[in-house]
Design a protein around this motif. Structure first.
Motif, PDB file in Angstrom:
ATOM      1  N   ILE A 194      35.589  38.943  44.826  1.00  0.00           N
ATOM      2  CA  ILE A 194      36.962  39.624  44.242  1.00  0.00           C
ATOM      3  C   ILE A 194      36.277  41.168  44.013  1.00  0.00           C
ATOM      4  N   CYS A 195      37.077  42.183  43.835  1.00  0.00           N
ATOM      5  CA  CYS A 195      36.706  43.379  43.108  1.00  0.00           C
ATOM      6  C   CYS A 195      36.205  43.245  41.926  1.00  0.00           C
ATOM      7  N   GLY A 196      36.964  42.469  41.000  1.00  0.00           N
ATOM      8  CA  GLY A 196      36.415  42.610  39.687  1.00  0.00           C
ATOM      9  C   GLY A 196      36.659  43.979  39.094  1.00  0.00           C
ATOM     10  N   GLU A 197      35.766  44.439  38.233  1.00  0.00           N
ATOM     11  CA  GLU A 197      35.998  45.681  37.822  1.00  0.00           C
ATOM     12  C   GLU A 197      35.637  46.809  38.337  1.00  0.00           C
ATOM     13  N   CYS A 198      35.179  46.694  39.848  1.00  0.00           N
ATOM     14  CA  CYS A 198      34.893  47.807  40.992  1.00  0.00           C
ATOM     15  C   CYS A 198      36.240  48.390  41.381  1.00  0.00           C
ATOM     16  N   THR A 199      36.475  49.702  41.150  1.00  0.00           N
ATOM     17  CA  THR A 199      37.710  50.414  41.652  1.00  0.00           C
ATOM     18  C   THR A 199      37.116  51.547  42.403  1.00  0.00           C
ATOM     19  N   LEU A 200      35.734  51.783  42.824  1.00  0.00           N
ATOM     20  CA  LEU A 200      35.479  52.855  43.653  1.00  0.00           C
ATOM     21  C   LEU A 200      36.152  53.269  44.689  1.00  0.00           C
ATOM     22  N   CYS A 201      36.864  52.268  45.377  1.00  0.00           N
ATOM     23  CA  CYS A 201      37.599  52.580  46.652  1.00  0.00           C
ATOM     24  C   CYS A 201      38.893  53.579  46.276  1.00  0.00           C
ATOM     25  N   CYS A 202      39.278  53.422  44.985  1.00  0.00           N
ATOM     26  CA  CYS A 202      40.420  53.933  44.389  1.00  0.00           C
ATOM     27  C   CYS A 202      40.170  55.426  44.098  1.00  0.00           C
TER      28      CYS A 202
END
Length: 170
Positions: A5-13
Protein backbone atom coordinates in the motif's frame (compact mmCIF):
# COMPACT_ATOMS: atom_id res chain seq x y z
CA UNK A 1 -0.67 -7.39 -7.95
CA UNK A 2 1.29 -6.99 -4.75
CA UNK A 3 -0.36 -6.36 -1.41
CA UNK A 4 1.73 -3.25 -0.84
CA UNK A 5 0.00 0.00 0.00
CA UNK A 6 1.07 3.60 -0.43
CA UNK A 7 1.16 4.28 3.30
CA UNK A 8 2.76 7.67 3.91
CA UNK A 9 4.04 7.91 0.33
CA UNK A 10 2.28 10.61 -1.67
CA UNK A 11 5.00 11.46 -4.21
CA UNK A 12 2.76 10.62 -7.19
CA UNK A 13 0.51 13.45 -5.98
CA UNK A 14 3.41 15.82 -6.67
CA UNK A 15 5.25 14.50 -9.70
CA UNK A 16 2.33 13.34 -11.86
CA UNK A 17 0.08 15.65 -13.87
CA UNK A 18 -3.62 15.18 -13.17
CA UNK A 19 -5.56 16.39 -16.19
CA UNK A 20 -8.98 16.10 -14.49
CA UNK A 21 -7.81 18.66 -11.92
CA UNK A 22 -5.70 20.77 -14.26
CA UNK A 23 -2.73 19.93 -12.00
CA UNK A 24 0.65 20.16 -13.71
CA UNK A 25 3.48 17.74 -12.97
CA UNK A 26 5.94 18.78 -10.31
CA UNK A 27 3.43 20.54 -8.03
CA UNK A 28 1.53 19.12 -5.11
CA UNK A 29 -2.10 18.29 -5.75
CA UNK A 30 -4.28 20.73 -3.79
CA UNK A 31 -6.13 17.74 -2.27
CA UNK A 32 -2.96 16.04 -1.02
CA UNK A 33 -1.69 16.25 2.53
CA UNK A 34 1.97 15.29 1.87
CA UNK A 35 2.93 12.23 3.89
CA UNK A 36 -0.69 11.60 4.90
CA UNK A 37 -2.77 11.10 1.76
CA UNK A 38 -5.62 12.42 -0.31
CA UNK A 39 -8.25 14.67 1.24
CA UNK A 40 -10.77 13.62 -1.42
CA UNK A 41 -9.79 9.95 -1.64
CA UNK A 42 -13.34 8.61 -2.06
CA UNK A 43 -14.10 11.03 -4.91
CA UNK A 44 -10.63 11.31 -6.48
CA UNK A 45 -10.40 11.40 -10.31
CA UNK A 46 -10.34 8.15 -12.29
CA UNK A 47 -6.72 8.70 -13.35
CA UNK A 48 -5.75 8.73 -9.66
CA UNK A 49 -7.87 5.64 -8.91
CA UNK A 50 -6.26 3.58 -11.67
CA UNK A 51 -2.64 4.72 -11.21
CA UNK A 52 -0.27 2.19 -9.67
CA UNK A 53 3.45 2.80 -9.51
CA UNK A 54 5.92 -0.01 -10.09
CA UNK A 55 6.87 -0.12 -6.40
CA UNK A 56 3.30 -1.11 -5.51
CA UNK A 57 3.20 -3.94 -8.02
CA UNK A 58 6.75 -5.32 -7.93
CA UNK A 59 7.60 -6.82 -4.55
CA UNK A 60 11.16 -7.51 -5.70
CA UNK A 61 11.87 -3.77 -5.34
CA UNK A 62 13.12 -3.15 -1.82
CA UNK A 63 12.05 -0.39 0.56
CA UNK A 64 14.68 1.98 -0.89
CA UNK A 65 12.61 2.01 -4.11
CA UNK A 66 9.48 3.37 -2.42
CA UNK A 67 8.90 6.65 -4.26
CA UNK A 68 9.06 8.96 -1.25
CA UNK A 69 12.47 7.45 -0.38
CA UNK A 70 13.86 7.15 -3.92
CA UNK A 71 12.47 10.58 -4.93
CA UNK A 72 10.92 9.28 -8.14
CA UNK A 73 7.86 7.36 -9.29
CA UNK A 74 8.22 4.55 -11.85
CA UNK A 75 5.31 3.50 -14.08
CA UNK A 76 4.56 2.05 -17.50
CA UNK A 77 3.54 4.37 -20.32
CA UNK A 78 -0.06 4.12 -21.53
CA UNK A 79 1.17 2.79 -24.90
CA UNK A 80 3.24 0.16 -23.05
CA UNK A 81 6.31 1.14 -25.04
CA UNK A 82 8.27 2.71 -22.18
CA UNK A 83 9.00 2.56 -18.50
CA UNK A 84 8.88 6.10 -17.14
CA UNK A 85 10.85 7.36 -14.15
CA UNK A 86 9.14 10.61 -13.08
CA UNK A 87 11.60 12.40 -10.80
CA UNK A 88 10.76 14.82 -7.99
CA UNK A 89 11.96 18.22 -9.28
CA UNK A 90 13.20 18.91 -5.73
CA UNK A 91 15.73 16.04 -6.16
CA UNK A 92 16.53 16.11 -9.91
CA UNK A 93 19.58 13.83 -9.74
CA UNK A 94 18.05 11.16 -7.46
CA UNK A 95 17.80 8.68 -10.35
CA UNK A 96 21.56 8.84 -10.92
CA UNK A 97 22.38 7.35 -7.51
CA UNK A 98 22.96 3.66 -6.98
CA UNK A 99 21.38 1.20 -6.79
CA UNK A 100 18.96 3.03 -9.10
CA UNK A 101 21.11 3.95 -12.08
CA UNK A 102 22.83 0.55 -12.24
CA UNK A 103 19.43 -1.16 -12.13
CA UNK A 104 18.02 1.17 -14.79
CA UNK A 105 20.91 0.24 -17.08
CA UNK A 106 20.11 -3.46 -16.59
CA UNK A 107 16.41 -2.82 -17.24
CA UNK A 108 17.28 -0.85 -20.38
CA UNK A 109 19.06 -3.91 -21.82
CA UNK A 110 15.84 -5.91 -21.53
CA UNK A 111 13.79 -2.96 -22.82
CA UNK A 112 16.03 -2.58 -25.89
CA UNK A 113 15.41 -6.21 -26.87
CA UNK A 114 11.65 -5.51 -26.78
CA UNK A 115 12.12 -2.18 -28.62
CA UNK A 116 10.96 -0.29 -25.57
CA UNK A 117 12.49 2.68 -23.76
CA UNK A 118 13.43 3.55 -20.21
CA UNK A 119 12.81 7.28 -19.92
CA UNK A 120 13.71 9.53 -17.01
CA UNK A 121 11.60 12.68 -16.77
CA UNK A 122 12.58 15.63 -14.61
CA UNK A 123 9.68 17.95 -15.25
CA UNK A 124 9.44 17.94 -19.05
CA UNK A 125 13.16 17.21 -19.55
CA UNK A 126 13.66 13.66 -20.83
CA UNK A 127 16.67 11.38 -20.75
CA UNK A 128 16.62 7.92 -22.32
CA UNK A 129 18.70 5.35 -20.47
CA UNK A 130 20.36 2.93 -22.84
CA UNK A 131 22.51 -0.08 -21.92
CA UNK A 132 25.71 1.86 -22.69
CA UNK A 133 24.82 5.53 -22.13
CA UNK A 134 22.24 8.10 -21.11
CA UNK A 135 20.87 10.28 -23.91
CA UNK A 136 19.37 13.64 -22.91
CA UNK A 137 16.51 14.52 -25.27
CA UNK A 138 15.58 17.89 -23.80
CA UNK A 139 12.04 19.18 -23.54
CA UNK A 140 9.33 16.59 -24.21
CA UNK A 141 5.72 17.77 -24.11
CA UNK A 142 2.53 15.77 -23.68
CA UNK A 143 1.69 14.16 -27.02
CA UNK A 144 5.33 13.98 -28.15
CA UNK A 145 6.68 10.50 -28.82
CA UNK A 146 10.11 9.10 -28.13
CA UNK A 147 11.27 6.91 -30.99
CA UNK A 148 14.52 5.15 -31.67
CA UNK A 149 16.27 3.54 -34.53
CA UNK A 150 19.06 1.02 -34.62
CA UNK A 151 22.11 2.08 -36.59
CA UNK A 152 25.53 0.59 -37.18
CA UNK A 153 28.44 2.81 -36.20
CA UNK A 154 32.00 1.50 -36.73
CA UNK A 155 30.63 -2.01 -37.19
CA UNK A 156 28.68 -1.91 -33.94
CA UNK A 157 24.90 -1.64 -33.61
CA UNK A 158 23.72 1.22 -31.46
CA UNK A 159 20.40 2.86 -30.60
CA UNK A 160 19.64 6.48 -31.49
CA UNK A 161 16.61 7.87 -29.61
CA UNK A 162 14.83 11.02 -30.78
CA UNK A 163 11.67 13.01 -30.08
CA UNK A 164 8.83 13.13 -32.59
CA UNK A 165 6.92 16.30 -31.84
CA UNK A 166 3.13 16.18 -31.57
CA UNK A 167 1.32 17.96 -34.36
CA UNK A 168 -0.41 21.07 -33.03
CA UNK A 169 -4.19 20.76 -32.98
CA UNK A 170 -4.29 16.97 -33.13
Amino acid sequence: MSERICGECTLCCKVMAISALGKPMGRWCPHCAPGRGCGTYETRPEECRTFHCLWLSRETLGPEWRPDRAKFVIYGSPARDALIVQVDPGAPSAWRRDPYHTTFRAWSRAAAVERQHLVVMVGEQATVILPDRDVPLGHVRPGDRILSRRVVVNGRETIEPRVERAVAGS
